[in-house]
Design a protein around this motif. Structure first.
Motif, PDB file in Angstrom:
ATOM      1  N   VAL A 106       0.860  -1.183   0.000  1.00 20.77           N
ATOM      2  CA  VAL A 106       0.000   0.000   0.000  1.00 20.77           C
ATOM      3  C   VAL A 106       0.899   1.237   0.000  1.00 20.77           C
ATOM      4  O   VAL A 106       1.722   1.401   0.915  1.00 20.77           O
ATOM      5  N   PRO A 107       0.819   2.101  -1.015  1.00 20.47           N
ATOM      6  CA  PRO A 107       1.753   3.228  -1.129  1.00 20.47           C
ATOM      7  C   PRO A 107       1.857   4.070   0.138  1.00 20.47           C
ATOM      8  O   PRO A 107       2.961   4.432   0.561  1.00 20.47           O
ATOM      9  N   PHE A 108       0.710   4.385   0.768  1.00 24.31           N
ATOM     10  CA  PHE A 108       0.761   5.238   1.954  1.00 24.31           C
ATOM     11  C   PHE A 108       1.558   4.568   3.072  1.00 24.31           C
ATOM     12  O   PHE A 108       2.438   5.188   3.685  1.00 24.31           O
ATOM     13  N   LEU A 109       1.259   3.286   3.346  1.00 23.91           N
ATOM     14  CA  LEU A 109       1.955   2.592   4.420  1.00 23.91           C
ATOM     15  C   LEU A 109       3.423   2.367   4.071  1.00 23.91           C
ATOM     16  O   LEU A 109       4.295   2.429   4.937  1.00 23.91           O
ATOM     17  N   ALA A 110       3.715   2.113   2.797  1.00 27.03           N
ATOM     18  CA  ALA A 110       5.108   1.927   2.373  1.00 27.03           C
ATOM     19  C   ALA A 110       5.909   3.201   2.627  1.00 27.03           C
ATOM     20  O   ALA A 110       7.046   3.141   3.119  1.00 27.03           O
ATOM     21  N   ASN A 111       5.326   4.362   2.315  1.00 24.43           N
ATOM     22  CA  ASN A 111       6.005   5.629   2.571  1.00 24.43           C
ATOM     23  C   ASN A 111       6.182   5.863   4.068  1.00 24.43           C
ATOM     24  O   ASN A 111       7.211   6.370   4.527  1.00 24.43           O
ATOM     25  N   LEU A 112       5.159   5.507   4.840  1.00 21.57           N
ATOM     26  CA  LEU A 112       5.224   5.668   6.286  1.00 21.57           C
ATOM     27  C   LEU A 112       6.344   4.829   6.871  1.00 21.57           C
ATOM     28  O   LEU A 112       7.143   5.299   7.696  1.00 21.57           O
ATOM     29  N   LEU A 113       6.444   3.578   6.419  1.00 18.21           N
ATOM     30  CA  LEU A 113       7.489   2.695   6.922  1.00 18.21           C
ATOM     31  C   LEU A 113       8.877   3.201   6.539  1.00 18.21           C
ATOM     32  O   LEU A 113       9.823   3.075   7.317  1.00 18.21           O
ATOM     33  N   ARG A 114       9.005   3.779   5.345  1.00 20.01           N
ATOM     34  CA  ARG A 114      10.306   4.334   4.948  1.00 20.01           C
ATOM     35  C   ARG A 114      10.726   5.468   5.880  1.00 20.01           C
ATOM     36  O   ARG A 114      11.901   5.586   6.237  1.00 20.01           O
ATOM     37  N   MET A 115       9.772   6.285   6.279  1.00 19.76           N
ATOM     38  CA  MET A 115      10.102   7.379   7.200  1.00 19.76           C
ATOM     39  C   MET A 115      10.488   6.840   8.575  1.00 19.76           C
ATOM     40  O   MET A 115      11.411   7.355   9.225  1.00 19.76           O
ATOM     41  N   VAL A 116       9.796   5.804   9.025  1.00 17.80           N
ATOM     42  CA  VAL A 116      10.155   5.177  10.292  1.00 17.80           C
ATOM     43  C   VAL A 116      11.565   4.589  10.200  1.00 17.80           C
ATOM     44  O   VAL A 116      12.390   4.753  11.111  1.00 17.80           O
TER      45      VAL A 116
END
Length: 322
Positions: A106-116
């Motif tokens: 999921v693009p949103f969660l993938a971006n969130l995980l990258r920031m984490v």
């Protein structure tokens, strides 16, 4: 048009992809980020999905012994605010972080995980384990190659073949997942495998079947905790009758396991070993995110202490209390 091929390892052999659904009360990341009036600085932060049973087990254990824990669901869209407050602004001291990672399409969660991941890469406190340390877990063949390249001959990597089509092995072989997505380990002639499917574009991992004593050890910093598993099944994880007992790992094997964990920058790791009838030690894999509660719960039921959880807590609270 996208051409879809049936997988050689079918879904029925991968029952753990979605994890075990658990019911754990968690604050949202937004609540945590806004709780500036809370006078307590937490000892440990657990970053994990709400579906992660190992994270829930550890959190429950730590809280029972009086450790102050914040459980953060990194699938919460407000998670980044909390990451900013704890990692960048350091408003809450330097609690130890127990990170149970995940991937998402999921693009949103993938971006969130990258920031984490970016935040945890530069966090000055203790992290078990940093996201960068899980790279080899994505490719079991690459991990096996690292055993051979280590130059440490005391423990050998299990001979492995990667094939794009079924073949008739000259020795007994097993089939297992080539990636970090867990599957049941089965013999290569298991009828549940997709023997009649077109597998020319589906790499499959085969390993020699080695008979002997199964040993699982967990590396927790400088502490090594080992168990022997008695089971008649090829994959003891699927054996509800498997019996686990503490095992005194030879000092040379213990040092080898700690050295391999250090090479991969792993503070915490699960190492799957087997010693054959000739006394040769073999390593199947080193897991950077072991679901250790599977082993510990069974041992607790037999009257043994929760040694792994205790060791993890000591590592995580050391920097904070120093």
């Amino acid at each position: 048009m996208i051409s879809r091929k049936a997988a050689f390892i079918p879904p029925q052999l991968r029952p753990y992809v979605s994890g075990s659904i658990i019911s754990v009360a968690r604050q949202t990341a937004e609540d945590l980020a806004d709780s500036s009036t809370d006078p307590c600085v937490k000892d440990v932060v657990v970053f994990a999905s709400t579906h992660d049973s190992t994270a829930a087990y550890f959190t429950n254990f730590a809280e029972k012994i009086g450790v102050l824990v914040e459980a953060v669901d990194y699938e919460d869209p407000n998670c980044c605010r909390y990451v900013e407050s704890i990692i960048l602004k350091r408003e809450r001291g330097l609690p130890g972080i127990y990170y149970r990672s995940s991937d998402s399409d999921v693009p949103f969660l993938a971006n969130l995980l990258r920031m984490v991941h970016d935040g945890l890469a530069f966090y000055p406190g203790v992290v078990i384990n940093r996201p960068s340390a899980r790279v080899l877990n994505g490719s079991k063949p690459q991990q096996t190659a690292s055993f051979f390249a280590s130059g440490l001959d005391l423990v050998k990597g299990v001979p492995t073949r990667i094939m794009n089509r079924h073949f008739q092995p000259s020795v007994s072989m097993i089939v297992k997942s080539i990636s970090s997505v867990r599957s049941e380990v089965v013999l290569c002639d298991d009828p549940r495998l997709g023997h009649n499917q077109d597998r020319k574009a589906i790499p499959t991992q085969y390993q020699n079947l080695i008979s002997g004593r199964n040993v699982r050890c967990h590396i927790c910093g400088d502490v090594v905790i080992a168990y022997e598993i008695h089971s008649s099944c090829i994959d003891y994880r699927e054996d509800q009758g498997a019996v686990m007992v503490p095992f005194n790992l030879p000092s040379g094997i213990s040092e080898w396991a700690k050295e391999m964990a250090r090479r991969e920058c792993l503070t915490f790791a699960g190492v799957d070993l087997i010693v054959d009838h000739a006394g040769q030690w073999w390593c199947f894999e080193i897991n950077p995110e072991p679901g250790y509660h599977y082993f510990e719960r069974q041992l607790i039921q037999r009257g043994y202490p929760p040694s792994i959880s205790e060791a993890l807590v000591q590592i995580l609270i050391q920097r904070h209390r120093d």
